[in-house]
Design a protein around this motif. Sequence first.
Motif, PDB file in Angstrom:
ATOM      1  N   UNK A  69       0.828  -1.200   0.000  1.00 37.01           N
ATOM      2  CA  UNK A  69       0.000   0.000   0.000  1.00 37.01           C
ATOM      3  C   UNK A  69       0.865   1.254   0.000  1.00 37.01           C
ATOM      4  N   UNK A  70       1.935   1.267   0.807  1.00 40.83           N
ATOM      5  CA  UNK A  70       2.819   2.431   0.840  1.00 40.83           C
ATOM      6  C   UNK A  70       3.534   2.634  -0.499  1.00 40.83           C
ATOM      7  N   UNK A  71       3.900   1.532  -1.152  1.00 44.16           N
ATOM      8  CA  UNK A  71       4.536   1.630  -2.466  1.00 44.16           C
ATOM      9  C   UNK A  71       3.574   2.252  -3.483  1.00 44.16           C
ATOM     10  N   UNK A  72       2.341   1.762  -3.491  1.00 38.33           N
ATOM     11  CA  UNK A  72       1.338   2.307  -4.420  1.00 38.33           C
ATOM     12  C   UNK A  72       1.013   3.757  -4.085  1.00 38.33           C
ATOM     13  N   UNK A  73       1.003   4.087  -2.801  1.00 35.39           N
ATOM     14  CA  UNK A  73       0.749   5.472  -2.391  1.00 35.39           C
ATOM     15  C   UNK A  73       1.877   6.371  -2.883  1.00 35.39           C
ATOM     16  N   UNK A  74       3.115   5.874  -2.799  1.00 32.93           N
ATOM     17  CA  UNK A  74       4.261   6.643  -3.301  1.00 32.93           C
ATOM     18  C   UNK A  74       4.124   6.875  -4.803  1.00 32.93           C
ATOM     19  N   UNK A  75       3.740   5.806  -5.528  1.00 32.56           N
ATOM     20  CA  UNK A  75       3.553   5.965  -6.977  1.00 32.56           C
ATOM     21  C   UNK A  75       2.450   6.981  -7.268  1.00 32.56           C
ATOM     22  N   UNK A  76       1.338   6.894  -6.539  1.00 27.04           N
ATOM     23  CA  UNK A  76       0.226   7.825  -6.751  1.00 27.04           C
ATOM     24  C   UNK A  76       0.674   9.263  -6.501  1.00 27.04           C
ATOM     25  N   UNK A  77       1.502   9.450  -5.481  1.00 23.66           N
ATOM     26  CA  UNK A  77       2.012  10.782  -5.174  1.00 23.66           C
ATOM     27  C   UNK A  77       2.854  11.328  -6.329  1.00 23.66           C
ATOM     28  N   UNK A  78       3.782  10.515  -6.839  1.00 24.57           N
ATOM     29  CA  UNK A  78       4.631  10.978  -7.944  1.00 24.57           C
ATOM     30  C   UNK A  78       3.832  11.136  -9.242  1.00 24.57           C
ATOM     31  N   UNK A  79       2.871  10.252  -9.473  1.00 23.67           N
ATOM     32  CA  UNK A  79       2.041  10.384 -10.675  1.00 23.67           C
ATOM     33  C   UNK A  79       1.244  11.688 -10.618  1.00 23.67           C
ATOM     34  N   UNK A  80       0.621  11.928  -9.470  1.00 23.14           N
ATOM     35  CA  UNK A  80      -0.199  13.126  -9.316  1.00 23.14           C
ATOM     36  C   UNK A  80       0.658  14.385  -9.460  1.00 23.14           C
ATOM     37  N   UNK A  81       1.867  14.348  -8.902  1.00 22.29           N
ATOM     38  CA  UNK A  81       2.787  15.481  -9.024  1.00 22.29           C
ATOM     39  C   UNK A  81       3.182  15.723 -10.480  1.00 22.29           C
ATOM     40  N   UNK A  82       3.617  14.655 -11.171  1.00 19.12           N
ATOM     41  CA  UNK A  82       4.056  14.805 -12.562  1.00 19.12           C
ATOM     42  C   UNK A  82       2.907  15.262 -13.462  1.00 19.12           C
ATOM     43  N   UNK A  83       1.730  14.711 -13.262  1.00 19.55           N
ATOM     44  CA  UNK A  83       0.594  15.116 -14.086  1.00 19.55           C
ATOM     45  C   UNK A  83       0.152  16.540 -13.747  1.00 19.55           C
ATOM     46  N   UNK A  84       0.322  16.943 -12.496  1.00 20.84           N
ATOM     47  CA  UNK A  84       0.021  18.326 -12.122  1.00 20.84           C
ATOM     48  C   UNK A  84       0.953  19.305 -12.808  1.00 20.84           C
TER      49      UNK A  84
END
Length: 128
Positions: A72-87
């Motif tokens: 879950x923490x790994x996926x949360x980290x990916x979601x954070x970086x994805x959201x940042x890059x797409x932002x």
Amino acid sequence: MSAKQRPLSPFMIGPYYRPQMTSILSITHRATGAGLVVGTLLLVYWLVAAARGPEAFEHAQMVLGSKLGQLFLFLWTWALFYHLANGIRHLFWDAGHGFEMEKATQSGWAVVWSSIILTFLCWLIAAP
């Protein structure tokens, strides 16, 4: 306007509509936003456990240290970086850059790959 000339809804996925990179990234952006909310609640749980004392913190560490917790923490980290890059991609769009289909596709792939690479780098650096 005859029925055959009417525009089709993008929700008619299948033989009538082929998903585009921009639509898939938009849906993923919304999903990662929701995932970040859930992950932030988990972070609050961890902080509250730390404030409540050693027993509560040990339990939180056990939960987050489990295989499922680590996933879950790994996926949360990916979601954070994805959201940042797409932002960041959207900031360029707000400035009027990158609307051409070829550039939108290129920046979309840049978002996908940068989020994956940054996630792995983060975990490699942070791993004990």
